[in-house]
Design an enzyme around this catalytic site. Structure first.
Site, PDB file in Angstrom:
ATOM      1  N   TYR A 158       0.821  -1.210   0.000  1.00 30.41           N
ATOM      2  CA  TYR A 158       0.000   0.000   0.000  1.00 30.41           C
ATOM      3  C   TYR A 158       0.850   1.253   0.000  1.00 30.41           C
ATOM      4  O   TYR A 158       1.951   1.233   0.535  1.00 30.41           O
ATOM      5  CB  TYR A 158      -0.915   0.032   1.226  1.00 30.41           C
ATOM      6  N   SER A 168     -13.382  -4.590   0.201  1.00 36.27           N
ATOM      7  CA  SER A 168     -14.238  -4.016  -0.845  1.00 36.27           C
ATOM      8  C   SER A 168     -15.721  -4.232  -0.548  1.00 36.27           C
ATOM      9  O   SER A 168     -16.493  -4.628  -1.430  1.00 36.27           O
ATOM     10  CB  SER A 168     -13.903  -4.601  -2.227  1.00 36.27           C
ATOM     11  N   GLY A 228     -17.725  -2.444  -2.998  1.00 34.58           N
ATOM     12  CA  GLY A 228     -17.400  -2.655  -4.411  1.00 34.58           C
ATOM     13  C   GLY A 228     -16.654  -1.472  -5.010  1.00 34.58           C
ATOM     14  O   GLY A 228     -17.054  -0.944  -6.045  1.00 34.58           O
ATOM     15  N   GLY A 287     -16.629   1.449  -4.065  1.00 35.75           N
ATOM     16  CA  GLY A 287     -17.477   2.640  -4.055  1.00 35.75           C
ATOM     17  C   GLY A 287     -18.705   2.554  -4.939  1.00 35.75           C
ATOM     18  O   GLY A 287     -19.603   3.403  -4.842  1.00 35.75           O
ATOM     19  N   GLY A 300     -23.651   4.297  -4.754  1.00 30.41           N
ATOM     20  CA  GLY A 300     -24.520   4.984  -5.694  1.00 30.41           C
ATOM     21  C   GLY A 300     -23.901   6.222  -6.311  1.00 30.41           C
ATOM     22  O   GLY A 300     -24.516   6.859  -7.185  1.00 30.41           O
TER      23      GLY A 300
END
Length: 349
Positions: free
Chosen positions: A53, A237, A240, A242, A246
Site C-alpha cells: 500500500y 471491498s 465494491g 465505491g 450509488g
C-alpha cells in the site's frame, strides 16, 4: 461498536475494521492520523495494511501507508489499543502488474518473508504484528477478478508447508502473533489447514477476500471453512470500490473518487454490475436507507464475517461506514437482496 473473535484466538476485533490502502495516495499523513484517531474513538480496533500500500501500487509510494501508521503509533503510543494486521506481497506472475517489490520475485520463502516482515515492522515502528497475512497466493490461481481457473503450471512455487514453517519461526520469535491468508481459494485454505494439523504448524485464523453485494463468491466454497474451522472472513471491498454507494450512478465520475482518478479499477463497473447496483441502490432508498448503509449492514450481518474492512477518504465517509453497525436489515430487505442476487448473481467476481 460490536466485536467478534479473530478465529479461534482470544483476540476481539471490531466488526468494522479500518482499511488503509488510500493513505499515501488519496490521503495525506495528517488525514491518515485523523482517521485513526476518529476510528479508535468510536470503538474500531482492527487496523489493516500491507507492504504494497497505497494503491495503485508504484515504486515511489511503496510502503508509505505503513509509514503513516508508524508515525501515528510513535506519536500516540497507542500500540496496545489496536489489533495491527499487515501483509506480504506475493510473486508477480502477470507482466502487466508492477514488479517494484523485491524485483517482483516476492515468493513466500524464508528470504522474502524475513525481508518483508522486518521492513514492515520498521515502517510501522513496532516490534510485532497481531496478524500477518499472505496478500495473495504464491501460485497462479483465481485472484483479483479472474472468473476462470487459469490452469497454469508455474515454473516455481514455494510449498505451503515451507511458508508456514517460516511463519512458525516468526511466531516463536514474537514478531507475529497469528497468521492469515488473503485472496485465497478453497483448495488453498484446505491445504493450509491440513499442514497446520499434520505438520504441527501455525493455523490460519482469517482469510481476507472480497465480499459485497456484487461479489458473493465467498459463500460458495469458503464460508464452510469459517463455519467449521474458524477461518473468519475479513471482508474487503464491501462497497465494491465505491460502486455500491450509488455515487457512480448513470456513469457519473465525481471529482477525486477512485474510479475517476484511476482507470485501472474496472472490476465493479461492468454493465452487469452497474445494473445490479441500480437495483440495490433503489432498494436502499425504498426502505429509507442510504445505499452505503444497506451494503455495509448486509455484510455486517453475515455470520462468517469477522470484520468488515471499510476504506474512507474523508471523515464523513468514515462516520457513515462505522455507524453501519447500528443498522439491522429486516428479513424483508434481506429477502429482497437475495432476489436481486438471483437475477444478477455475482456480476463482479
Amino acid at each position: 461498536m460490536k466485536y467478534r473473535k479473530l478465529g479461534h484466538t482470544d483476540i476481539d476485533v471490531s466488526l468494522i475494521g479500518l482499511g488503509t490502502m488510500t493513505w499515501g495516495e488519496q490521503n495525506s499523513e495528517a488525514q491518515a492520523h485523523e482517521q485513526l484517531d476518529y476510528a479508535l474513538a468510536h470503538g474500531v480496533n482492527l487496523v489493516d495494511t500491507a507492504e504494497m500500500y497505497p494503491v495503485p501500487p508504484k515504486a515511489e509510494t511503496y510502503g508509505r501507508t505503513e509509514t503513516f501508521i508508524g508515525t501515528w503509533l510513535a506519536k500516540t503510543k497507542r500500540r496496545q489499543d489496536i489489533v495491527l494486521a499487515s501483509k506480504i506481497a506475493g510473486p508477480v506472475r502477470d507482466p502487466k502488474r508492477p514488479g517494484h517489490i523485491r524485483e517482483g520475485k516476492t515468493f513466500h520463502d524464508r528470504k522474502n518473508l524475513t525481508a518483508a516482515l522486518d521492513a514492515s515492522l520498521k515502517r510501522l515502528q513496532t516490534d510485532y504484528l497481531d496478524l500477518y497475512q499472505l496478500h495473495w497466493p504464491d501460485r497462479t490461481t483465481m485472484t483479483f477478478g479472474q472468473a476462470v481457473y487459469p490452469w497454469v503450471k508455474d515454473d516455481h512455487t514455494v510449498p505451503i508447508a515451507e511458508t508456514l514453517s517460516v511463519l512458525q519461526d516468526f511466531v516463536r520469535q514474537g514478531k507475529i502473533r497469528h497468521v492469515g491468508v488473503s485472496n485465497e481459494t478453497p483448495w488453498g485454505v484446505a491445504r493450509f489447514l491440513k499442514h497446520a494439523e499434520v505438520d504441527h504448524l501455525p493455523r490460519i485464523v482469517s482469510i481476507q477476500n472480497p465480499y459485497n453485494l456484487l461479489n458473493r463468491t465467498f459463500e460458495m466454497g469458503l464460508s464452510e471453512f469459517s463455519h467449521h474451522d474458524g477461518v473468519g472472513l475479513l471482508a474487503y471491498s464491501p462497497l465494491g470500490m465505491g460502486m455500491l454507494t450509488g455515487k457512480y450512478e448513470n456513469g457519473a465520475r465525481p471529482a477525486g473518487a477512485r474510479l475517476s482518478l484511476f482507470t485501472r479499477f474496472t472490476r465493479y463497473s461492468n454493465p452487469q454490475a452497474e445494473a445490479a447496483t441500480q437495483e440495490y441502490v433503489a432498494l436502499a432508498r425504498q426502505h429509507g436507507l442510504t445505499p452505503t448503509q444497506l451494503a455495509l449492514a448486509w455484510v455486517n450481518q453475515r455470520p462468517f464475517v469477522t470484520s468488515n474492512l471499510i476504506g474512507a477518504t474523508n471523515l464523513a465517509q468514515l462516520k457513515e461506514n462505522i455507524e453501519s453497525v447500528d443498522v439491522t436489515l429486516p428479513d424483508s430487505v434481506l429477502a429482497a437482496i437475495d432476489a436481486i442476487h438471483a437475477r444478477q448473481p455475482n456480476p463482479a467476481p
